[in-house]
Motif scaffolding. Structure first.
Motif, PDB file in Angstrom:
ATOM      1  N   TRP A   1       0.555  10.678   8.352  1.00 15.08           N
ATOM      2  CA  TRP A   1      -0.720  10.235   8.900  1.00 15.08           C
ATOM      3  C   TRP A   1      -1.429  11.340   9.670  1.00 15.08           C
ATOM      4  N   GLY A   2      -0.718  12.083  10.501  1.00 12.66           N
ATOM      5  CA  GLY A   2      -1.360  13.138  11.280  1.00 12.66           C
ATOM      6  C   GLY A   2      -2.006  14.183  10.387  1.00 12.66           C
ATOM      7  N   ASP A   3      -1.320  14.540   9.298  1.00 10.01           N
ATOM      8  CA  ASP A   3      -1.886  15.508   8.353  1.00 10.01           C
ATOM      9  C   ASP A   3      -3.148  14.952   7.713  1.00 10.01           C
ATOM     10  N   PHE A   4      -3.095  13.681   7.316  1.00 11.31           N
ATOM     11  CA  PHE A   4      -4.270  13.072   6.691  1.00 11.31           C
ATOM     12  C   PHE A   4      -5.457  13.088   7.652  1.00 11.31           C
ATOM     13  N   TRP A   5      -5.217  12.695   8.895  1.00  6.22           N
ATOM     14  CA  TRP A   5      -6.336  12.584   9.825  1.00  6.22           C
ATOM     15  C   TRP A   5      -6.984  13.941  10.099  1.00  6.22           C
TER      16      TRP A   5
ATOM     17  N   LEU B   1       0.803  -1.208   0.000  1.00  2.00           N
ATOM     18  CA  LEU B   1       0.000   0.000   0.000  1.00  2.00           C
ATOM     19  C   LEU B   1       0.843   1.268   0.000  1.00  2.00           C
ATOM     20  N   LYS B   2       0.226   2.323  -0.530  1.00  3.19           N
ATOM     21  CA  LYS B   2       0.874   3.616  -0.710  1.00  3.19           C
ATOM     22  C   LYS B   2       0.570   4.517   0.486  1.00  3.19           C
ATOM     23  N   PRO B   3       0.867   5.813   0.370  1.00  2.23           N
ATOM     24  CA  PRO B   3       0.531   6.707   1.493  1.00  2.23           C
ATOM     25  C   PRO B   3      -0.956   6.697   1.837  1.00  2.23           C
ATOM     26  N   TYR B   4      -1.276   7.362   2.906  1.00  8.05           N
ATOM     27  CA  TYR B   4      -2.609   7.309   3.501  1.00  8.05           C
ATOM     28  C   TYR B   4      -3.652   7.975   2.599  1.00  8.05           C
ATOM     29  N   GLY B   5      -4.780   7.286   2.426  1.00  9.88           N
ATOM     30  CA  GLY B   5      -5.870   7.790   1.596  1.00  9.88           C
ATOM     31  C   GLY B   5      -6.458   6.671   0.759  1.00  9.88           C
ATOM     32  N   PHE B   6      -6.985   7.028  -0.383  1.00 11.17           N
ATOM     33  CA  PHE B   6      -7.587   6.036  -1.285  1.00 11.17           C
ATOM     34  C   PHE B   6      -7.581   6.647  -2.675  1.00 11.17           C
ATOM     35  N   ASP B   7      -7.841   5.832  -3.693  1.00 12.89           N
ATOM     36  CA  ASP B   7      -7.752   6.354  -5.057  1.00 12.89           C
ATOM     37  C   ASP B   7      -8.923   7.246  -5.433  1.00 12.89           C
ATOM     38  N   LYS B   8      -9.980   7.249  -4.631  1.00  9.67           N
ATOM     39  CA  LYS B   8     -11.099   8.158  -4.864  1.00  9.67           C
ATOM     40  C   LYS B   8     -11.839   8.384  -3.554  1.00  9.67           C
TER      41      LYS B   8
ATOM     42  N   ASN C   1     -10.582  11.399   0.526  1.00  7.30           N
ATOM     43  CA  ASN C   1      -9.515  10.391   0.564  1.00  7.30           C
ATOM     44  C   ASN C   1      -8.261  10.767  -0.212  1.00  7.30           C
ATOM     45  N   GLU C   2      -8.131  12.018  -0.626  1.00 11.54           N
ATOM     46  CA  GLU C   2      -6.917  12.397  -1.347  1.00 11.54           C
ATOM     47  C   GLU C   2      -5.692  12.091  -0.480  1.00 11.54           C
ATOM     48  N   CYS C   3      -4.723  11.401  -1.074  1.00 14.18           N
ATOM     49  CA  CYS C   3      -3.606  10.857  -0.293  1.00 14.18           C
ATOM     50  C   CYS C   3      -2.685  11.941   0.256  1.00 14.18           C
ATOM     51  N   LEU C   4      -2.161  11.685   1.437  1.00 16.89           N
ATOM     52  CA  LEU C   4      -1.128  12.502   2.064  1.00 16.89           C
ATOM     53  C   LEU C   4      -0.073  11.583   2.656  1.00 16.89           C
TER      54      LEU C   4
END
Length: 299
Positions: free
Chosen positions: A150-154, A126-133, A144-147
């Motif tokens: 993890w803290g930034d994504f959340w 798996l790639k960075p945190y998120g999803f392809d859509k 779900n745009e990847c970052l």
């Protein structure tokens, strides 16, 4: 609600054309209990299917669920219904999947074991945190745009969108807690870079059950790549998972000791979503959760 015969006939033809059923005839038996979609067992000439129908949600609503089920299925670690067809007929959106007769109770330890294998198995590719859509958490768009962090994504993809939505709905009591809560989350997650795992994403007790042999089945996902602790935290939010589940999970892949401080951070997302979906009945517990996050000291 009665589904027009023209929709049922057209859906049967599409399933027949793709080879899911040998004949286009469907007989729909209503299934009650959900509050978002109309659900049916479709009796066919060979095997029953499970069908969801909706004409009020966006066109990608079922496509997102279809993609999540596919992602879970590909790991072959825990069973979910196999998605068969996602289509639109006139103004009706349709999702067709394998029908699995379910019961409430079964092998909870096996569920914990299989969920741990599911999380563990997904870390290898798996790639960075998120999803392809983007997809949906209940009826809410889930960004779900990847970052890479993890803290930034959340904060940016989970907490801030829900807070903005709730405040714009008029829950102004959240304004005073917003900035200190986000700052506390930044501090708590600043050095936390968990293994990226495929998550179910909405793992409350209503989205798990057991087949007739007691084997676990999960469904209605809101998948993304993130911290496995977010899945475990939600299992604690509303209950319904017993001690066998947690002990079996831990034997395969024990949680870090910092989880006890992070689980409120993860469950805040779902509490805010409940405020946005169901109203102020969830506001007090949401504010209490925010206060607990602000008061928490690092482990």
């Amino acid at each position: 609600m009665r589904i027009p015969n023209s929709i049922v006939l057209a859906l049967g033809k599409r399933l027949c054309q793709q080879g899911s059923i040998p004949e286009p005839k469907l007989e729909l038996e209503p299934v009650y209990g959900g509050d978002i979609n109309l659900s049916f067992i479709a009796h066919t000439s060979n095997t029953p299917l499970f069908i969801k129908l909706n004409r009020n949600k966006p066109s990608d609503f079922f496509a997102a669920e279809h993609d999540g089920l596919k992602a879970i299925q590909q790991l072959q670690a825990v069973r979910c219904p196999s998605p068969l067809l996602c289509t639109q007929i006139e103004n009706w959106h349709c999702l067709v999947m394998e029908y699995i007769p379910l019961k409430e109770h079964g092998l909870h330890g096996k569920l914990g074991q299989k969920l741990a294998f599911f999380h563990q198995k997904s870390t290898h590719s798996l790639k960075p945190y998120g999803f392809d859509k983007d997809n949906y958490i209940g009826g809410t768009v889930q960004q779900n745009e990847c970052l890479p962090r993890w803290g930034d994504f959340w904060i940016e993809r989970r907490i801030q969108p829900q807070l903005h939505r709730a405040i714009n709905k008029g829950y102004k009591a959240l304004l005073t807690l917003k900035t200190p809560t986000i700052n506390a989350i930044k501090t708590a997650l600043s050095d936390h870079q968990p293994a990226p795992c495929l998550l179910h994403g909405d793992l409350w007790s209503g989205n798990k059950a057991f087949d007739q042999n007691g084997e676990p089945v999960i469904f209605d996902p809101a998948c993304y790549i993130g911290d496995r602790e977010a899945d475990i935290a939600m299992t604690e939010l509303f209950g319904g998972f017993n001690a066998d589940f947690y002990s079996a999970y831990s034997r395969i892949w024990a949680l870090d000791k910092g989880y006890v401080n992070r689980k409120n951070i993860y469950n805040l997302y779902h509490l805010l979503n409940h405020v946005n979906l169901f109203g102020e009945g969830y506001l007090t517990s949401t504010m209490e959760c925010m206060e607990s996050i602000m008061a928490c000291k690092p482990a």
